[in-house]
Design a protein around this motif. Sequence first.
Motif: not given
Length: 470
Positions: A218-221, A269-270, A278-280
């Motif tokens: 995912e694009r969270i880091r 949307l995620k 993004q921040l999860k």
Amino acid sequence: MMKTIFKDIPAYPNKMIAIWLLLISFSISGCEDFLETDDPLGQLPHDEVFSNEATATAAVTSLYGKLRDEVLLTGSSSGMGVLMGLYADELDYYGYPGDTYETFYLHNVLASDPATQGIWDSAYGLVYMCNAVLEGLENAPQLPQQLKQQLRGETLFVRGLVHFYLVNLFGEIPYPTTTDYQINIRINKKPIGQVYEKIEMDLLEAKGLLSDDYPSGERIRANSWVASALLARVYLYNGQWMEAEMESTAIIGNTSFYNMETDLTNVFLKESSAAILQLKPQNEGSNTQEASTYIFDFPPPPFVALSRAMVDAMEPNDLRKIHWIGEVSDGTQSWFYPYKYKQQFNTGTSMEYSIVFRLAEQYLIRAEARAKLNNVSGARQDLNRIRNRAGLENTTANTAEELEQAILQERRFELFAEHGHRWFDLRRMGLANEILGPIKSGWKPTDILLPIPESEILLNPNLEPQNPGY
């Protein structure tokens, strides 16, 4: 509990105690699903944290959790979206009279205000965490080199990101790079130009250390493209037009990773292909804090609502007005709220993650940089990319000056309620006095900066002088 811990950490000259407290904070804030373990991180001996791949990674991923829950980019009422939305002309206030949020809305902020103190404390608490992680990684020869580079790059990115917001809120600020209490208690403010140089150094090193791929699915880091996204913004704010264009062009051209969502309902949307970072949410099934903060179902608004002037300024056929703005009416009067994020409650499987960087901003960055470089056709092309996606016709702006005004307007309608963009645009373009003066009764020209918290100056006189007007 959390704020008390972080406020007190720098008072411990013993680094072993400081790291132990840092680990306790990790266990309190949780590691989401980045790390699954039966024992809380706070129970681990301090010298094992950075000797273990899982716990070292958890230390870094917890930095994102702090951004999400407490620091600057949180979607809660203490984040930039609400505070600086009220400070600018984006949000109207409907909460309790005399509340801290009203002081931001009315421009009656004082150096003793708890909200300003909270911004400062939480931001520098996170900077302290970053520095503790960097020192821990430096003294962890047993970690794989590739992992150390990734974790160092992510931590430098977060440190640069926090200072970017601080310098745009407070002006001259300290840029601590150590956990040494004896140094930090006497630290001096740096001129704005030097702060930007330090931010750039952190981000360029981060970009060189980070992989092009995301560390997880995912694009969270942060990866190298995330560092580029912040660099593009930094260069734009700092008037480095060629560098801003270069960074944004690299991201826009990376179509294997990022693409504009043609359907506006998919942007937040995620799984959005336009999301860069993004921040999860903390728990599976949870969604964004923004939805809970902004959405209201019954009139009048209980807290904040979108400025009617902003909504009315949008073109009637703007699809963003249809898909990203909600309306509540009592039959005679209507109020509006940001509706980019739509899921207020647990949905079993999380559907929306809070976006920090997305592709549309990069098009707007490049459009502005190109206008400044007198590349009128290129600026028009980028601006029209955003307008056409919103169902609007091509811009009628034909000169660089006209395009700059059109881009400012487009940023207002594209980026509303996203971490204070509107305020930062008015400030950096020198338009705050012109636009806010006539509509904010308490506005003063010195309000372009927040006050350094009074208690911080009392503790460290090197933070003097106080910002003008306070």
